[in-house]
Design a protein around this motif. Structure first.
Motif, PDB file in Angstrom:
ATOM      1  N   ARG A 176       0.824  -1.206  -0.020  1.00 44.43           N
ATOM      2  CA  ARG A 176      -0.229   0.039   0.137  1.00 44.43           C
ATOM      3  C   ARG A 176       0.988   1.089  -0.065  1.00 44.43           C
ATOM      4  O   ARG A 176       2.022   1.202   0.266  1.00 44.43           O
ATOM      5  N   THR A 210     -10.385   5.187   4.108  1.00 42.64           N
ATOM      6  CA  THR A 210      -9.524   5.722   3.307  1.00 42.64           C
ATOM      7  C   THR A 210      -8.085   5.746   4.258  1.00 42.64           C
ATOM      8  O   THR A 210      -7.922   5.549   5.368  1.00 42.64           O
ATOM      9  N   GLU A 256      -1.830  10.765  -2.182  1.00 42.43           N
ATOM     10  CA  GLU A 256      -2.773   9.643  -2.340  1.00 42.43           C
ATOM     11  C   GLU A 256      -3.469   9.177  -3.386  1.00 42.43           C
ATOM     12  O   GLU A 256      -3.995   8.102  -3.465  1.00 42.43           O
ATOM     13  N   ASP A 263      -1.269   4.864  -5.912  1.00 39.93           N
ATOM     14  CA  ASP A 263      -1.090   3.841  -4.948  1.00 39.93           C
ATOM     15  C   ASP A 263       0.317   3.320  -4.745  1.00 39.93           C
ATOM     16  O   ASP A 263       1.371   4.276  -5.007  1.00 39.93           O
ATOM     17  N   ARG A 313      -5.041   6.740  -8.948  1.00 39.06           N
ATOM     18  CA  ARG A 313      -6.378   6.206  -8.546  1.00 39.06           C
ATOM     19  C   ARG A 313      -7.276   7.260  -8.203  1.00 39.06           C
ATOM     20  O   ARG A 313      -6.419   8.204  -7.662  1.00 39.06           O
ATOM     21  N   GLU A 371     -10.444   5.349  -3.251  1.00 41.80           N
ATOM     22  CA  GLU A 371      -9.920   4.233  -2.417  1.00 41.80           C
ATOM     23  C   GLU A 371     -10.994   3.706  -1.601  1.00 41.80           C
ATOM     24  O   GLU A 371     -11.726   4.298  -0.924  1.00 41.80           O
ATOM     25  N   LYS A 372     -11.277   2.275  -1.995  1.00 39.20           N
ATOM     26  CA  LYS A 372     -12.550   1.475  -1.335  1.00 39.20           C
ATOM     27  C   LYS A 372     -13.593   2.316  -1.437  1.00 39.20           C
ATOM     28  O   LYS A 372     -14.606   2.395  -0.628  1.00 39.20           O
ATOM     29  N   ILE A 420     -10.899  10.013  -3.271  1.00 40.43           N
ATOM     30  CA  ILE A 420      -9.509  10.542  -2.300  1.00 40.43           C
ATOM     31  C   ILE A 420      -9.495  12.139  -2.317  1.00 40.43           C
ATOM     32  O   ILE A 420      -9.576  12.659  -3.236  1.00 40.43           O
TER      33      ILE A 420
END
Lengths: 363, 578
Positions: free
Chosen positions: B383, B423, B452, B455, B461, B464-465, B469
């Motif tokens: 991560r 996050t 952030e 990744d 990205r 996140e989940k 972000i």
């Protein structure tokens, strides 16, 4: 993703470039894929007894033993050369000297409905949802070890050749794509790439590679058709193509009539079915030329017997005499996303770096 | 005989190794405050007088050794000896070359390399152009030819002319071996091997002399100055012309030194030199141990890591040397270089080899902070890590050390976070709730969180989940909304150029800076700014400064005798051992 793509598109247009940002698998309303997996669509039950109740077919060794028993005395020309000659000069008449050839039984099959009809010999999908599947080549290959999973030797070699050779680098580019989930009108182009496939840290094929279009030897292979995306599945209109292929002994480009795909699309790749009608003579010739007897022996593949089965099951493109010259075929295929670079117009401006040409800013 | 000669050198090298450990254990001085605006404001318009830097005894790095061999014997004399890495000291590996000893196994590595090179040099094809003479009889010793070879090559490898004793020794040993083996070239190889593991070759022992322009002060002698300049700018030993300038005393005159420095700055060798410097400054030695979880990040391979390092170094060299642009813009430039492997992470088309690429306006990537290199190295295997990224930014780019976490830190809240903390931002915010953690994390996490959107391998990205972000943050009171904003804020941070100055001076002089150097560093920083933050100008300023060549007075030796004020010269040690 659609939202982001549209935002990028709007921003790109605002800049006057009509392009999307980087870090996108698809750019300029396009996404590209390269083939990484291709197997004949063979329906199999776990023990094979349902579709092949007589077991799998004999191969060259077993047939040879039956034709020329070991206890006998056989002239070379009347045994080895004779049978080898039948590989190269196959006969569709007669019963192959009494040798049996087992075709898959039953109605269940994998593939696409190529003609929009549900004829007597057509298959139905295992879940019963799709009828009229045209995949008569399954009648030929379905009970031959070479073609069956998981370890039929052709299944292994053809995937291996994806890594080993470049001439089989079949690309699909989907253009005019506004939405990867639902888009009623897209343009799909088949091309041949000329670069190695991208592998990940575990040796598996990975998305994100780049393929330059082969404009030298692959120019004639470039063909476009229309298609549509419904619920994330791309379906294309039929078109005749030549499928780039690399086999053990050369480049076996196959002419496919009415080729089309049905693929579930993601940013990482595409997976589904490919279908069309194969010209029997060219298919047989390719098989004979590209797989030697020892490969056929691995998976007990009796080529002269297969020829008769091809003729028997041919279902399209009749010649003047009314005899069908092509056989419906299906493949299970996997693609990985790639950036397709069209020379030379797609190469963006930029000063070439030391030792390399400039990279396209975006497609 | 060969064994005896080699053993002799081995003994001298070991002795020198022990000596230089003792000579170099002063370590970096404490210097906590960043040299920023405040420091720059006190800068004088002329170079402030400082004590200079100590005479250093340091080992050649593997790269310096290999670069030198390539320049002396040709680029096809290649080997991969795997010399042990130095210990990072005060932010630079280069400063660690003055610390540590040489074990017998390490010496074995040097010797293996030397054997390989010696064989390559006398190889039938290479000898035709690497040897400047032909022996009268290839099956016998030829002192004249051997002397001609060693006086030329020995000068380049020793970074000074050989003494008569040294030359005679190499020639004599080559002659004895040639006689014994009935082969001039094999005999020559024995002495070449010995030369390549000579302590005088493997170690840089700086010498000083009285400075006639500054009574009572010392300066580097000409050859030591040539070596210091060459290792700094080229990451290799001096070439013939630089040694000639040293020999003639030209390096000790401003005009002569400037002429040589400008020549060195214009040389293609500068690129290798600066690659080595930035590789060190950016702590890219971390790539040697970089690993990413294959399940989590399958697209990240060993080649990706190698290419990531290369990308940033290419950009640094291209931006700062080829284009001679503002150093600060390295953190905002959208120009970069892409390889096929990196393109897979950046999700870009690529040519089959390296090629230039410009991230378009509006792209989330700008500056080297958004390169795969920085993002991947300063992340965990599975991560991203705002803390590691923020810490790296502070320490590597702003020269602001971040203290290590307390020994009794409780990681459970991070390693087993509550399910509601979706996050990374949610999780690291825990740091700020705990006063023990907050002190340091508030200076690292806000910048790290700005990255952030990338990744653990630097792939972009947006979420996140499932959560969008939030990449906003602040750097020392300057807010920004994303990584591009962070780059812009960093670009305008006063500590950014001053950190480069500090690192460059320490790297070039071979010793950590001290508080006493602050006026000097402030002067360099001011001048750097006046000259548009151009790297070549900064290199010229530093190498032309009196401080670069001035040698500080040796400190009195402690009564216990545990520390020595100056290192014995390699020659002296070797001579005593011989």
């Amino acid at each position: 993703m659609k939202k982001r793509f549209l935002a990028a598109l709007i921003a790109g247009c605002a800049l006057g470039s009509g392009t999307a940002f980087a870090d996108e698998a698809y750019q300029d309303r396009k996404i590209g894929y390269t083939i990484v997996g291709k197997n004949w669509a063979i329906y199999q039950t776990p023990d094979g007894k349902a579709e092949c109740p007589n077991g799998l077919n004999d191969g060259p060794r077993e047939q040879f033993d039956k034709l020329y028993p070991r206890e006998g005395h056989h002239k070379f020309a009347a045994s080895q050369l004779e049978r080898e000659g039948e590989v190269w000069l196959p006969d569709s008449k007669g019963d192959d000297r009494g040798l049996p050839f087992y075709e898959p039984q039953g109605k269940i099959g994998i593939g696409l409905d190529l003609d929009g009809k549900n004829d007597a010999g057509d298959f139905t999908s295992a879940d019963g949802k799709v009828a009229g599947i045209d995949n008569q080549i399954y009648r030929v290959f379905g009970c031959v070890g070479n073609y069956r999973g998981p370890d039929g030797s052709y299944r292994f070699f053809i995937q291996e050749y994806m890594k080993k050779f470049n001439y089989n680098r079949m690309l699909i580019e989907i253009a005019d794509l506004d939405d990867m989930v639902n888009d009623p009108d897209v343009t799909v182009t088949v091309l041949r790439g000329r670069d190695a496939l991208l592998l990940d840290s575990q040796g598996a094929f990975a998305a994100g590679g780049t393929q330059r279009v082969d404009m030298r030897w692959g120019k004639d292979l470039i063909k476009s058709t229309k298609g549509r995306v419904v619920d994330g599945v791309l379906t294309t209109d039929p078109i005749d193509i030549t499928m780039p292929e690399s086999l053990k002994r050369g480049s076996a480009n196959l002419l496919i009539h009415d080729w089309r795909v049905q693929l579930r699309l993601t940013e990482e790749g595409a997976e589904g079915l490919m279908g069309g009608y194969l010209d029997i003579e060219k298919l047989y010739n390719n098989l004979a030329q590209n797989w030697t007897t020892h490969y056929r022996s691995y998976g007990r593949e009796p080529l002269p017997s297969e020829y008769r089965a091809m003729i028997r099951n041919a279902d399209a493109y009749p010649d003047a005499s009314g005899r069908n010259t092509a056989i419906s075929s299906g493949w299970e295929v996997k693609f990985k996303q790639v950036f397709i670079v069209h020379p030379p117009q797609a190469v963006a401006s930029g000063t070439p770096a030391t030792g390399g040409a400039s990279v396209p800013a975006r497609q | 005989m060969r064994k005896t000669f080699t053993s002799m050198l081995r003994g001298s090298t070991l002795a020198l190794g022990c000596a230089f450990v003792l000579a170099s254990c002063s370590g970096p001085a404490n210097e906590s405050a960043p040299a920023g605006k405040a420091a720059a404001s006190v800068a004088a318009t002329a170079e402030p007088v400082t004590d200079g830097t100590p005479k250093r005894l340091r080992a050649l790095t593997q790269e310096q050794y290999l670069n030198t061999l390539a320049y002396v014997f040709g680029p096809d004399v290649q080997l991969n000896p795997n010399f042990p890495p130095a210990q990072r000291t005060d932010g630079l590996l280069a400063l660690g070359t003055g610390r540590g000893g040489i074990s017998s196994s390490q010496l074995e590595l040097y010797q293996k390399a030397a054997v390989t090179v010696a064989q390559l040099v006398v190889d039938e094809d290479r000898r035709k152009f690497l040897l400047t003479c032909t022996p009268k009889d290839a099956g016998a010793a030829d002192a004249a030819c051997a002397a001609q070879f060693f006086s030329h090559v020995g000068r380049l490898m020793h970074r000074r002319p050989l003494s008569k004793v040294e030359l005679a020794e190499y020639v004599d040993e080559a002659g004895k071996a040639a006689t014994s083996l009935n082969d001039f070239y094999r005999g020559l190889a024995v002495s070449i091997e010995a030369m390549l593991i000579s302590p005088d070759v493997l170690f840089v022992v700086e010498g000083a002399e009285a400075d006639p322009r500054n009574a009572g002060r010392q300066r580097l002698d000409g050859y030591s100055l040539a070596t210091r300049l060459s290792l700094f700018l080229w990451n290799a030993a001096p070439d013939d012309e630089l040694l000639r300038a040293a020999e003639k005393g030209e390096l000790q005159t401003p005009k002569g030194r400037l002429k040589q420095i400008d020549r060195m700055l214009a040389s293609p060798r500068l690129e290798k030199g600066m690659r080595a410097f930035f590789d060190d400054m950016f702590a890219f030695d971390s790539f040697a141990a970089l690993a990413k979880d294959a399940q989590m990040y399958p697209v990240f391979t060993g080649v990706t890591a190698t290419d990531a390092r290369e990308e940033t170094l290419r950009v640094a060299v291209d931006h700062l040397i080829a284009k001679n642009l503002d150093y600060r813009d390295l953190y905002t430039t959208r120009d970069t270089f892409i390889s096929p492997r990196l393109a897979a992470v950046y999700k870009l088309p690529a040519t089959p080899t390296w090629s230039r690429y410009t991230f378009p306006e509006g792209s989330p990537r700008a500056g080297i902070l958004t390169h795969v290199s920085f993002l991947a190295v300063h992340s965990h295997p599975v991560r991203s890590s705002p803390t590691m990224r923020g810490k790296a930014l502070r320490e590597l780019l702003l020269c602001q050390p971040v203290p290590p976490p307390p020994a009794n830190v409780d990681f459970s809240a991070l390693e087993n976070p509550k399910a509601t903390l979706r996050t990374t931002r949610d999780r690291v915010n825990f740091h700020l709730e705990n006063p023990v953690c907050a002190g340091c994390h508030k200076i690292t996490d806000p910048m790290g969180l700005a990255l952030e959107n990338f990744d653990g391998i630097g792939a972009f990205r947006e979420t996140e989940k499932g959560q969008k972000i939030d990449a906003s943050g602040a750097l020392d009171g300057k807010p920004f909304k994303d990584a591009v904003g962070l780059g812009q804020t960093l670009r305008n941070h006063p500590a950014l150029p001053s950190c480069l100055v500090k690192r460059a001076f320490a790297y070039g002089a071979g010793s950590p800076t001290t508080n006493a150097d602050r006026p000097l560093l402030a002067y360099f920083t001011t001048k750097f700014g006046e000259e548009g933050y151009k790297l070549p100008a900064l290199l010229r300023t530093i190498t032309m400064s009196d401080a670069f060549s001035r040698i500080s007075e040796p400190k009195p030796a402690p009564a216990t005798g545990e520390n020595t004020a100056s290192a014995p010269s390699a020659t002296a040690v070797a001579a005593n051992t011989k």
